[in-house]
Design a protein around this motif. Structure first.
Motif, PDB file in Angstrom:
ATOM      1  N   LYS A 184       0.837  -1.197   0.000  1.00 22.79           N
ATOM      2  CA  LYS A 184       0.000   0.000   0.000  1.00 22.79           C
ATOM      3  C   LYS A 184       0.878   1.256   0.000  1.00 22.79           C
ATOM      4  N   VAL A 185       0.511   2.226  -0.812  1.00 19.73           N
ATOM      5  CA  VAL A 185       1.253   3.490  -0.848  1.00 19.73           C
ATOM      6  C   VAL A 185       0.282   4.659  -0.887  1.00 19.73           C
ATOM      7  N   LEU A 186       0.738   5.774  -0.336  1.00 22.17           N
ATOM      8  CA  LEU A 186       0.029   7.046  -0.433  1.00 22.17           C
ATOM      9  C   LEU A 186       0.894   7.999  -1.244  1.00 22.17           C
ATOM     10  N   VAL A 187       0.284   8.761  -2.116  1.00 23.22           N
ATOM     11  CA  VAL A 187       0.990   9.801  -2.855  1.00 23.22           C
ATOM     12  C   VAL A 187       1.124  11.026  -1.956  1.00 23.22           C
ATOM     13  N   GLN A 188       2.341  11.542  -1.849  1.00 20.25           N
ATOM     14  CA  GLN A 188       2.590  12.710  -1.008  1.00 20.25           C
ATOM     15  C   GLN A 188       2.368  13.995  -1.797  1.00 20.25           C
ATOM     16  N   VAL A 189       1.570  14.886  -1.229  1.00 23.69           N
ATOM     17  CA  VAL A 189       1.246  16.161  -1.871  1.00 23.69           C
ATOM     18  C   VAL A 189       1.834  17.301  -1.035  1.00 23.69           C
ATOM     19  N   CYS A 238      -1.325  15.950  -8.673  1.00 25.27           N
ATOM     20  CA  CYS A 238      -1.660  14.786  -7.852  1.00 25.27           C
ATOM     21  C   CYS A 238      -2.404  13.722  -8.656  1.00 25.27           C
ATOM     22  N   VAL A 239      -3.271  14.132  -9.583  1.00 26.19           N
ATOM     23  CA  VAL A 239      -4.000  13.154 -10.397  1.00 26.19           C
ATOM     24  C   VAL A 239      -3.035  12.383 -11.292  1.00 26.19           C
ATOM     25  N   GLU A 240      -2.102  13.103 -11.892  1.00 22.85           N
ATOM     26  CA  GLU A 240      -1.124  12.477 -12.792  1.00 22.85           C
ATOM     27  C   GLU A 240      -0.308  11.402 -12.074  1.00 22.85           C
ATOM     28  N   LEU A 241       0.199  11.716 -10.877  1.00 25.97           N
ATOM     29  CA  LEU A 241       1.018  10.747 -10.156  1.00 25.97           C
ATOM     30  C   LEU A 241       0.169   9.601  -9.614  1.00 25.97           C
ATOM     31  N   ALA A 242      -1.019   9.908  -9.118  1.00 24.49           N
ATOM     32  CA  ALA A 242      -1.911   8.856  -8.632  1.00 24.49           C
ATOM     33  C   ALA A 242      -2.258   7.882  -9.755  1.00 24.49           C
ATOM     34  N   LYS A 243      -2.494   8.419 -10.929  1.00 25.40           N
ATOM     35  CA  LYS A 243      -2.833   7.577 -12.083  1.00 25.40           C
ATOM     36  C   LYS A 243      -1.664   6.661 -12.430  1.00 25.40           C
ATOM     37  N   HIS A 244      -0.447   7.188 -12.365  1.00 28.14           N
ATOM     38  CA  HIS A 244       0.731   6.356 -12.656  1.00 28.14           C
ATOM     39  C   HIS A 244       0.835   5.197 -11.672  1.00 28.14           C
ATOM     40  N   VAL A 245       0.685   5.505 -10.380  1.00 33.34           N
ATOM     41  CA  VAL A 245       0.793   4.445  -9.366  1.00 33.34           C
ATOM     42  C   VAL A 245      -0.292   3.393  -9.573  1.00 33.34           C
ATOM     43  N   LYS A 246      -1.505   3.850  -9.807  1.00 33.58           N
ATOM     44  CA  LYS A 246      -2.634   2.916  -9.920  1.00 33.58           C
ATOM     45  C   LYS A 246      -2.570   2.069 -11.188  1.00 33.58           C
ATOM     46  N   LEU A 247      -2.161   2.677 -12.292  1.00 34.03           N
ATOM     47  CA  LEU A 247      -2.246   1.985 -13.575  1.00 34.03           C
ATOM     48  C   LEU A 247      -0.925   1.383 -14.056  1.00 34.03           C
ATOM     49  N   ALA A 248       0.208   1.949 -13.623  1.00 32.14           N
ATOM     50  CA  ALA A 248       1.500   1.490 -14.150  1.00 32.14           C
ATOM     51  C   ALA A 248       2.337   0.724 -13.132  1.00 32.14           C
ATOM     52  N   CYS A 249       1.840   0.591 -11.898  1.00 35.48           N
ATOM     53  CA  CYS A 249       2.602  -0.096 -10.850  1.00 35.48           C
ATOM     54  C   CYS A 249       1.745  -1.228 -10.273  1.00 35.48           C
ATOM     55  N   PRO A 250       1.714  -2.378 -10.944  1.00 29.64           N
ATOM     56  CA  PRO A 250       0.798  -3.455 -10.532  1.00 29.64           C
ATOM     57  C   PRO A 250       1.102  -4.070  -9.181  1.00 29.64           C
ATOM     58  N   HIS A 251       2.300  -3.839  -8.654  1.00 31.96           N
ATOM     59  CA  HIS A 251       2.663  -4.431  -7.368  1.00 31.96           C
ATOM     60  C   HIS A 251       2.476  -3.454  -6.209  1.00 31.96           C
ATOM     61  N   LEU A 252       1.893  -2.302  -6.520  1.00 29.39           N
ATOM     62  CA  LEU A 252       1.561  -1.314  -5.495  1.00 29.39           C
ATOM     63  C   LEU A 252       0.044  -1.156  -5.424  1.00 29.39           C
ATOM     64  N   ILE A 253      -0.445  -0.836  -4.246  1.00 30.77           N
ATOM     65  CA  ILE A 253      -1.862  -0.548  -4.054  1.00 30.77           C
ATOM     66  C   ILE A 253      -1.990   0.942  -3.771  1.00 30.77           C
ATOM     67  N   PHE A 254      -2.489   1.692  -4.748  1.00 30.73           N
ATOM     68  CA  PHE A 254      -2.691   3.114  -4.518  1.00 30.73           C
ATOM     69  C   PHE A 254      -3.840   3.274  -3.522  1.00 30.73           C
ATOM     70  N   SER A 255      -3.530   3.836  -2.353  1.00 24.71           N
ATOM     71  CA  SER A 255      -4.510   3.876  -1.266  1.00 24.71           C
ATOM     72  C   SER A 255      -5.023   5.266  -0.941  1.00 24.71           C
ATOM     73  N   GLY A 256      -4.342   6.318  -1.439  1.00 20.72           N
ATOM     74  CA  GLY A 256      -4.797   7.662  -1.135  1.00 20.72           C
ATOM     75  C   GLY A 256      -3.664   8.664  -1.155  1.00 20.72           C
ATOM     76  N   LEU A 257      -3.836   9.738  -0.379  1.00 22.10           N
ATOM     77  CA  LEU A 257      -2.907  10.864  -0.379  1.00 22.10           C
ATOM     78  C   LEU A 257      -2.456  11.193   1.038  1.00 22.10           C
ATOM     79  N   MET A 258      -1.268  11.827   1.126  1.00 25.29           N
ATOM     80  CA  MET A 258      -0.796  12.304   2.427  1.00 25.29           C
ATOM     81  C   MET A 258      -0.114  13.647   2.241  1.00 25.29           C
ATOM     82  N   THR A 259      -0.036  14.393   3.343  1.00 27.49           N
ATOM     83  CA  THR A 259       0.724  15.638   3.348  1.00 27.49           C
ATOM     84  C   THR A 259       1.444  15.776   4.676  1.00 27.49           C
TER      85      THR A 259
END
Length: 244
Positions: free
Chosen positions: A130-135, A151-172
Motif C-alpha cells: 500500500k502506498v500514499l501519494v505525497q502532496v 496529484c492526479v497524474e502521479l496517482a494515475k501512474h501508481v494505480k495503472l502502471a505499478c501493478p505491485h503497489l496498491i494506490f490507497s490515497g494521499l498524504m501531506t
C-alpha cells in the motif's frame, strides 16, 4: 500541551490520543474505527514501542530507513509498519527486504520512486504494498511532495502502471514547523476529490493521511483517516546524532 516524560506514561498517553481521535471522528460523522492512529517512534527506544504493543497497539511508523530496519526485527511480526516521508531510491530494496511487515509507504512523491517500489516488491515476491501519494500542500520548496496540480497524474501512474503497489490515497506533511492549517487540509481534501473523480475511486475507500500531534483532531474533523502521532505519545524527540 504536556508530553509524557517517562516510558511508563506512553501507554496512558496512547489511550488518551485514541480517545481524542475517536471523539473527533464522531464529530466528523464517522465511527472511531474509521481513523487509524500511527504511533511514530522516531528517536525512541524499542522498549517504548513494546509498551504500546503490550497495550494492544499494532500500527507504528518511522521516518528514517535505518531506524525502521533496526527496530522492526526486535518487535513482533504482527505490527503494521508505516514508512513516513521522503524515501531515497537506493533505500527502497533494503527497506522492503528487512521489513516484511511493512504495511504502507507514506508517501510516494514522484514516478521514479513509485517504479523503484513496484520493482522491489515484485523481485522480493512480496504481497502488493500500500502506498500514499505525497502532496506538497504548503508550497514550501524544502518539502517533498507533488504539487497539487499534479496529484492526479502521479496517482494515475501508481494505480495503472505499478501493478505491485496498491494506490490507497494521499498524504501531506504540512508546514515547515510540522503544523498545518485548515488550508493545507482543504488542499488535500480537494486533491482527493479530483483523484477519486479521475480514477473512479469511491471516496469511502480513499485514505487521507494528514494531522500530527499538534493538529490531529482538526485533521480528522476535516476528513483524515490516518494520523501520525509522535511527541504527544512518546514525549519530545531526542537527537543524539543525525540519522539517515
Amino acid at each position: 500541551m504536556a508530553a509524557p516524560a517517562a516510558e511508563g506514561a506512553a501507554a496512558a498517553a496512547l489511550l488518551a490520543v485514541l480517545a481524542r481521535a475517536g471523539r473527533a471522528a464522531e464529530r466528523s460523522g464517522r465511527v472511531a474505527e474509521a481513523v487509524r492512529v500511527v504511533a511514530v517512534g522516531k528517536t525512541k527506544p524499542v522498549s517504548m514501542l513494546r509498551q504500546l504493543y503490550d497495550a494492544g497497539h499494532r500500527c507504528f511508523g518511522e521516518n528514517y530507513v535505518q531506524e525502521l530496519v533496526t527496530k522492526a526485527p526486535q518487535l513482533p511480526e504482527d505490527i503494521r509498519w508505516h514508512f513516513i516521508g521522503h524515501l531515497q531510491s537506493n533505500k527502497v530494496k533494503p527497506l522492503l527486504a528487512a521489513v516484511p511487515n511493512l504495511d504502507m509507504v507514506e508517501g510516494v512523491n514522484n514516478e521514479k520512486i513509485a517504479n523503484h517500489l513496484d520493482r522491489a516488491v515484485n523481485s522480493l515476491g512480496r504481497e502488493p504494498l500500500k502506498v500514499l501519494v505525497q502532496v506538497n500542500t504548503s508550497g514550501e520548496e524544502s518539502k517533498s511532495g507533488v504539487d497539487p496540480s499534479r496529484c492526479v497524474e502521479l496517482a494515475k501512474h501508481v494505480k495503472l502502471a505499478c501493478p505491485h503497489l496498491i494506490f490507497s490515497g494521499l498524504m501531506t506533511i504540512g508546514m515547515k514547523d510540522y503544523s498545518s492549517t485548515p488550508e493545507n487540509f482543504k488542499a488535500l481534501v480537494d486533491c482527493k476529490l479530483e483523484v477519486c473523480n479521475a480514477l473512479q475511486i469511491p471516496t469511502e475507500q480513499f485514505e487521507l493521511s494528514m494531522g500530527m500531534s499538534g493538529d490531529f483532531e482538526q485533521a480528522i474533523e476535516m476528513g483524515s483517516t490516518n494520523v501520525r502521532i509522535g511527541s504527544t505519545i512518546f514525549g519530545p524527540r531526542e537527537y543524539p546524532n543525525k540519522k539517515q
